[in-house]
Design a protein around this motif. Structure first.
Motif, PDB file in Angstrom:
ATOM      1  N   GLY A   1      56.493  55.013  -5.842  1.00  0.00           N
ATOM      2  CA  GLY A   1      56.272  56.291  -6.540  1.00  0.00           C
ATOM      3  C   GLY A   1      57.571  57.009  -6.847  1.00  0.00           C
ATOM      4  O   GLY A   1      57.787  57.490  -7.963  1.00  0.00           O
ATOM      5  N   ILE A   2      58.476  57.056  -5.859  1.00  0.00           N
ATOM      6  CA  ILE A   2      59.752  57.770  -6.064  1.00  0.00           C
ATOM      7  C   ILE A   2      60.596  57.046  -7.109  1.00  0.00           C
ATOM      8  O   ILE A   2      61.311  57.674  -7.900  1.00  0.00           O
ATOM      9  N   TYR A   3      60.493  55.731  -7.149  1.00  0.00           N
ATOM     10  CA  TYR A   3      61.220  54.945  -8.153  1.00  0.00           C
ATOM     11  C   TYR A   3      60.759  55.338  -9.559  1.00  0.00           C
ATOM     12  O   TYR A   3      61.567  55.481 -10.473  1.00  0.00           O
ATOM     13  N   MET A   4      59.427  55.566  -9.699  1.00  0.00           N
ATOM     14  CA  MET A   4      58.899  55.920 -11.023  1.00  0.00           C
ATOM     15  C   MET A   4      59.245  57.363 -11.397  1.00  0.00           C
ATOM     16  O   MET A   4      59.775  57.616 -12.475  1.00  0.00           O
ATOM     17  N   ILE A   5      58.968  58.305 -10.498  1.00  0.00           N
ATOM     18  CA  ILE A   5      59.126  59.717 -10.889  1.00  0.00           C
ATOM     19  C   ILE A   5      60.580  60.114 -11.042  1.00  0.00           C
ATOM     20  O   ILE A   5      60.891  61.077 -11.747  1.00  0.00           O
TER      21      ILE A   5
ATOM     22  N   CYS B   1      55.202  67.281  -9.472  1.00  0.00           N
ATOM     23  CA  CYS B   1      54.919  68.722  -9.646  1.00  0.00           C
ATOM     24  C   CYS B   1      55.506  69.543  -8.500  1.00  0.00           C
ATOM     25  O   CYS B   1      56.047  70.637  -8.728  1.00  0.00           O
ATOM     26  N   ALA B   2      55.396  69.033  -7.277  1.00  0.00           N
ATOM     27  CA  ALA B   2      55.985  69.737  -6.128  1.00  0.00           C
ATOM     28  C   ALA B   2      57.506  69.841  -6.282  1.00  0.00           C
ATOM     29  O   ALA B   2      58.102  70.886  -5.996  1.00  0.00           O
ATOM     30  N   SER B   3      58.125  68.764  -6.776  1.00  0.00           N
ATOM     31  CA  SER B   3      59.589  68.756  -6.973  1.00  0.00           C
ATOM     32  C   SER B   3      60.005  69.756  -8.050  1.00  0.00           C
ATOM     33  O   SER B   3      60.974  70.501  -7.890  1.00  0.00           O
ATOM     34  N   VAL B   4      59.242  69.780  -9.160  1.00  0.00           N
ATOM     35  CA  VAL B   4      59.503  70.751 -10.242  1.00  0.00           C
ATOM     36  C   VAL B   4      59.351  72.171  -9.703  1.00  0.00           C
ATOM     37  O   VAL B   4      60.132  73.068 -10.025  1.00  0.00           O
ATOM     38  N   GLY B   5      58.330  72.365  -8.848  1.00  0.00           N
ATOM     39  CA  GLY B   5      58.091  73.687  -8.264  1.00  0.00           C
ATOM     40  C   GLY B   5      59.275  74.186  -7.469  1.00  0.00           C
ATOM     41  O   GLY B   5      59.722  75.330  -7.634  1.00  0.00           O
TER      42      GLY B   5
ATOM     43  N   LYS C   1      69.133  72.735 -10.213  1.00  0.00           N
ATOM     44  CA  LYS C   1      69.089  71.728 -11.285  1.00  0.00           C
ATOM     45  C   LYS C   1      68.821  70.330 -10.742  1.00  0.00           C
ATOM     46  O   LYS C   1      68.335  69.467 -11.441  1.00  0.00           O
ATOM     47  N   LYS C   2      69.133  70.120  -9.458  1.00  0.00           N
ATOM     48  CA  LYS C   2      69.116  68.752  -8.917  1.00  0.00           C
ATOM     49  C   LYS C   2      67.717  68.359  -8.447  1.00  0.00           C
ATOM     50  O   LYS C   2      67.391  68.486  -7.269  1.00  0.00           O
ATOM     51  N   ILE C   3      66.903  67.870  -9.366  1.00  0.00           N
ATOM     52  CA  ILE C   3      65.514  67.546  -9.018  1.00  0.00           C
ATOM     53  C   ILE C   3      65.400  66.236  -8.233  1.00  0.00           C
ATOM     54  O   ILE C   3      64.515  66.072  -7.403  1.00  0.00           O
ATOM     55  N   LYS C   4      66.313  65.280  -8.454  1.00  0.00           N
ATOM     56  CA  LYS C   4      66.214  63.988  -7.751  1.00  0.00           C
ATOM     57  C   LYS C   4      66.382  64.166  -6.244  1.00  0.00           C
ATOM     58  O   LYS C   4      65.660  63.547  -5.458  1.00  0.00           O
ATOM     59  N   GLY C   5      67.326  65.015  -5.853  1.00  0.00           N
ATOM     60  CA  GLY C   5      67.517  65.288  -4.419  1.00  0.00           C
ATOM     61  C   GLY C   5      66.270  65.901  -3.807  1.00  0.00           C
ATOM     62  O   GLY C   5      65.895  65.577  -2.668  1.00  0.00           O
ATOM     63  N   ILE C   6      65.611  66.778  -4.571  1.00  0.00           N
ATOM     64  CA  ILE C   6      64.379  67.415  -4.094  1.00  0.00           C
ATOM     65  C   ILE C   6      63.285  66.362  -3.902  1.00  0.00           C
ATOM     66  O   ILE C   6      62.554  66.372  -2.907  1.00  0.00           O
TER      67      ILE C   6
END
Length: 366
Positions: A132-136, A292-296, A304-309
């Motif tokens: 999942g993390i690989y895809m998102i 969605c949780a990461s975007v939140g 700005k760093k969504i991948k770390g989140i």
């Protein structure tokens, strides 16, 4: 303005809603609603739930369109002020995180029971989370493209499998219609709400649509397609196994598909095929809720760093997924999520919309 603005077409928004909605609910919906209703009128409860959710969904996208290009985590601040926005935003982030954990746990339980016997639950959960993390981590564009591949396969195989079960179908199991009046039908509304969670994704996705004016259309079509699939499932499962026969089964939809075989085809037993497509579907729900949780978190704390989140959320999702000790504990978690979604996504958007109108916050519809 979000950097990813203008990526989603109306059709892609529909695909996201349907992929989110058709998660674990399809495997348990006939049992939970049959237990609550107690009569064969479950299908009426499903139709009413679909209508109610459509109304709620339209209120939700009406709110979102007042704030073009902004997600719910960004525009709540304008409506309520900072402190309340942080509390509500945090509650939504928690909700999306727990939904991701719940779906991955259901997926692990079902897979462990039917496909990978004696495989530890933690191992199944970890594999799915890393895929999942690989895809998102590829962003919304990648997620949508994968969903566009998964959804048609799911619908075609699912409809074929359910219709093949017509050899067991008895119309008498669906009678009498409204034999005990409307009260049992209303009792079935609450348990069906968890299966309809998914429409709330538009609180975020409306900000990324090329044409937000069509968000109403996307919401209506997304809920309509999901309702139709739920309706076919419930009618075929109850018609084949009867209301009393469903109440004692943990996964009645799978039991229906396991209860027939057709000689001479490549596949004589169909439950493995159904499980494969439903694993893809539950994987979709887990992935989009994690996103969605990461975007939140990104939008609420203005980073700005969504991948770390995304990577930071993995331990929380894993630990939550491993909390339930039994299948009953997993279902109890699902019930809690259903109750939470009523407040967060049925009542709250209406309140926010009214406050934004009274305080004249937000522009005209996008």
């Amino acid at each position: 303005m979000n950097g990813s603005q203008g990526k989603l077409t109306t059709t892609q928004a529909v695909v996201i809603i349907v992929n989110y909605m058709l998660g674990a609910g399809i495997l348990t919906l006939p049992r939970t609603t049959s237990k609550a209703v107690g009569t064969p009128d479950v299908w009426i409860s499903i139709m009413l739930s679909g209508l109610i959710i459509t109304g709620i969904g339209i209120i939700m996208v009406t709110l979102c369109r007042r704030f073009p290009g902004k997600t719910v985590f960004q525009f709540t601040r304008e409506i309520t002020g900072n402190w309340i926005a942080y509390i509500l935003g945090f509650a939504m982030i928690m909700y999306f995180t727990v939904i991701a954990a719940f779906e991955v746990r259901v997926m692990a339980d079902v897979t462990g029971m039917y496909l990978l016997e004696r495989t530890p639950t933690w191992a199944i959960v970890m594999v799915f989370m890393w895929i999942g993390i690989y895809m998102i981590s590829g962003g919304l564009g990648v997620i949508v493209r994968v969903f566009e591949i998964i959804l048609p396969i799911t619908i075609i195989i699912f409809v074929i499998e359910i219709l093949l079960s017509n050899q067991l179908f008895e119309i008498g199991n669906l009678r009498p219609v409204l034999g005990d009046g409307f009260m049992p039908v209303f009792k079935g509304l609450k348990p069906s709400l968890l299966s309809y969670t998914g429409y709330e994704v538009m609180l975020i996705m409306t900000a990324y649509m090329k044409n937000p004016k069509k968000s109403n259309k996307a919401m209506s079509w997304g809920i309509f397609i999901s309702t139709t699939i739920y309706l076919i499932t419930v009618v075929m499962v109850i018609g084949s196994l009867s209301v009393d026969g469903i109440k004692t089964r943990t996964w009645p939809t799978l039991d229906l598909v396991r209860s027939f075989e057709i000689q001479g085809l490549i596949f004589e037993r169909f439950e493995s095929l159904l499980l494969v497509i439903w694993i893809m579907q539950i994987f979709s729900t887990t992935a989009i809720t994690h996103y969605c949780a990461s975007v939140g978190i990104r939008d609420l704390f203005r980073t700005k760093k969504i991948k770390g989140i995304m990577y930071g959320l993995l331990p929380f999702i894993y630990l939550t997924a491993m909390l339930p000790k039994t299948v009953d504990d997993t279902f109890a978690l699902g019930d809690m999520l259903g109750n939470t979604s009523v407040f967060l996504f049925a009542i709250l958007p209406l309140v926010l919309l009214l406050i934004s109108l009274i305080r004249k916050k937000g522009g005209k519809h996008a």
